[in-house]
Design an enzyme around this catalytic site. Structure first.
Site, PDB file in Angstrom:
ATOM      1  N   HIS A 117       0.825  -1.205   0.000  1.00 38.13           N
ATOM      2  CA  HIS A 117       0.000   0.000   0.000  1.00 38.13           C
ATOM      3  C   HIS A 117       0.859   1.255   0.000  1.00 38.13           C
ATOM      4  O   HIS A 117       2.051   1.200   0.248  1.00 38.13           O
ATOM      5  CB  HIS A 117      -0.939   0.028   1.218  1.00 38.13           C
ATOM      6  CG  HIS A 117      -0.228   0.104   2.540  1.00 38.13           C
ATOM      7  ND1 HIS A 117      -0.010  -1.006   3.317  1.00 38.13           N
ATOM      8  CD2 HIS A 117       0.304   1.141   3.226  1.00 38.13           C
ATOM      9  CE1 HIS A 117       0.621  -0.655   4.420  1.00 38.13           C
ATOM     10  NE2 HIS A 117       0.833   0.654   4.391  1.00 38.13           N
ATOM     11  N   ARG A 135      -1.443  10.898   4.825  1.00 37.87           N
ATOM     12  CA  ARG A 135      -2.147  11.434   5.988  1.00 37.87           C
ATOM     13  C   ARG A 135      -3.180  12.446   5.497  1.00 37.87           C
ATOM     14  O   ARG A 135      -2.907  13.202   4.576  1.00 37.87           O
ATOM     15  CB  ARG A 135      -1.163  12.093   6.946  1.00 37.87           C
ATOM     16  CG  ARG A 135      -0.282  11.097   7.648  1.00 37.87           C
ATOM     17  CD  ARG A 135       0.699  11.806   8.608  1.00 37.87           C
ATOM     18  NE  ARG A 135       1.466  10.831   9.332  1.00 37.87           N
ATOM     19  CZ  ARG A 135       2.605  10.306   8.904  1.00 37.87           C
ATOM     20  NH1 ARG A 135       3.104  10.673   7.747  1.00 37.87           N
ATOM     21  NH2 ARG A 135       3.249   9.416   9.629  1.00 37.87           N
ATOM     22  N   GLU A 150      -3.770   3.709   1.755  1.00 35.92           N
ATOM     23  CA  GLU A 150      -4.086   3.820   3.181  1.00 35.92           C
ATOM     24  C   GLU A 150      -4.221   5.294   3.535  1.00 35.92           C
ATOM     25  O   GLU A 150      -3.264   6.058   3.400  1.00 35.92           O
ATOM     26  CB  GLU A 150      -2.975   3.188   4.022  1.00 35.92           C
ATOM     27  CG  GLU A 150      -3.136   3.421   5.510  1.00 35.92           C
ATOM     28  CD  GLU A 150      -1.894   3.015   6.288  1.00 35.92           C
ATOM     29  OE1 GLU A 150      -1.587   3.704   7.277  1.00 35.92           O
ATOM     30  OE2 GLU A 150      -1.213   2.033   5.917  1.00 35.92           O
ATOM     31  N   ASN A 181      -5.029  11.221  11.868  1.00 40.19           N
ATOM     32  CA  ASN A 181      -4.630  11.373  13.266  1.00 40.19           C
ATOM     33  C   ASN A 181      -5.666  12.248  13.958  1.00 40.19           C
ATOM     34  O   ASN A 181      -5.995  13.336  13.479  1.00 40.19           O
ATOM     35  CB  ASN A 181      -3.236  11.994  13.357  1.00 40.19           C
ATOM     36  CG  ASN A 181      -2.182  11.048  12.827  1.00 40.19           C
ATOM     37  OD1 ASN A 181      -2.139   9.885  13.220  1.00 40.19           O
ATOM     38  ND2 ASN A 181      -1.343  11.518  11.927  1.00 40.19           N
ATOM     39  N   HIS A 217       4.350   6.614   3.376  1.00 39.34           N
ATOM     40  CA  HIS A 217       5.361   5.643   2.991  1.00 39.34           C
ATOM     41  C   HIS A 217       4.824   4.678   1.950  1.00 39.34           C
ATOM     42  O   HIS A 217       3.619   4.560   1.766  1.00 39.34           O
ATOM     43  CB  HIS A 217       5.846   4.852   4.211  1.00 39.34           C
ATOM     44  CG  HIS A 217       4.754   4.100   4.915  1.00 39.34           C
ATOM     45  ND1 HIS A 217       4.103   4.579   6.026  1.00 39.34           N
ATOM     46  CD2 HIS A 217       4.177   2.895   4.649  1.00 39.34           C
ATOM     47  CE1 HIS A 217       3.185   3.711   6.421  1.00 39.34           C
ATOM     48  NE2 HIS A 217       3.208   2.671   5.606  1.00 39.34           N
ATOM     49  N   GLU A 276       8.367   1.087   4.028  1.00 39.60           N
ATOM     50  CA  GLU A 276       8.128   0.135   5.107  1.00 39.60           C
ATOM     51  C   GLU A 276       8.309  -1.272   4.554  1.00 39.60           C
ATOM     52  O   GLU A 276       7.779  -1.613   3.502  1.00 39.60           O
ATOM     53  CB  GLU A 276       6.700   0.311   5.630  1.00 39.60           C
ATOM     54  CG  GLU A 276       6.329  -0.647   6.735  1.00 39.60           C
ATOM     55  CD  GLU A 276       4.901  -0.450   7.218  1.00 39.60           C
ATOM     56  OE1 GLU A 276       4.612  -0.854   8.345  1.00 39.60           O
ATOM     57  OE2 GLU A 276       4.066   0.108   6.455  1.00 39.60           O
TER      58      GLU A 276
END
Length: 149
Positions: free
Chosen positions: A5, A9, A65, A69, A83, A126
């Site tokens: 993925h 944000r 994704e 937050n 990432h 990642e």
């Protein structure tokens, strides 16, 4: 290695979902609410990738994704882009190979499951262990973080 993925944000989850789902046509495949971490993750798939994303249950793929937050944060310097994520057959062997090639392991796989590196352009990547996490082992277990990811 398998592409999993891309994470971005978002500052307003409803607005982001309106864009990605209602306007752009992506489909929500799963959602994770994490009270302790104070964030929500929403995984979206393009229509042609929907079956593959749903079949990958715990690590739906390939997906976008959205990370929301709960505490307000201003994202600067590209921090809203999170990432790239890849699943690898052996996280220790992969990290060892990368280190020997001169790549810094920014977040070592101390848990036998997850590590982070950065591209030459500072894109965070990642690395996730395929299947169950490996048993914690040295030198990874005691290796500190380096820089940011």
């Amino acid at each position: 290695m398998r592409y999993l993925h891309t994470m971005v944000r978002v500052t307003d989850l409803d607005q982001a979902l309106d864009f990605y789902v209602n306007k752009f046509g992506m489909v929500e495949t799963r959602r994770i609410e994490n009270e302790k971490g104070r964030f929500t993750l929403v995984f979206l798939a393009a229509s042609d990738d929907l079956d593959a994303a749903r079949a990958g249950a715990s690590r739906g793929r390939p997906t976008l994704e959205l990370t929301y937050n709960w505490d307000p944060e201003t994202y600067t310097g590209g921090r809203n882009f999170g990432h790239l994520a890849y699943e690898v057959d052996d996280i220790y062997a992969t990290c060892d190979k990368l280190m020997k090639a001169g790549v810094t392991i920014n977040r070592p796989p101390r848990d036998g499951n997850m590590a982070f590196i950065r591209s030459p352009d500072n894109i965070s990547i990642e690395l996730l262990q395929k299947g169950d996490a490996k048993a914690p082992a040295e030198p990874w277990l005691s290796m500190p973080n380096t820089g940011v990811w």
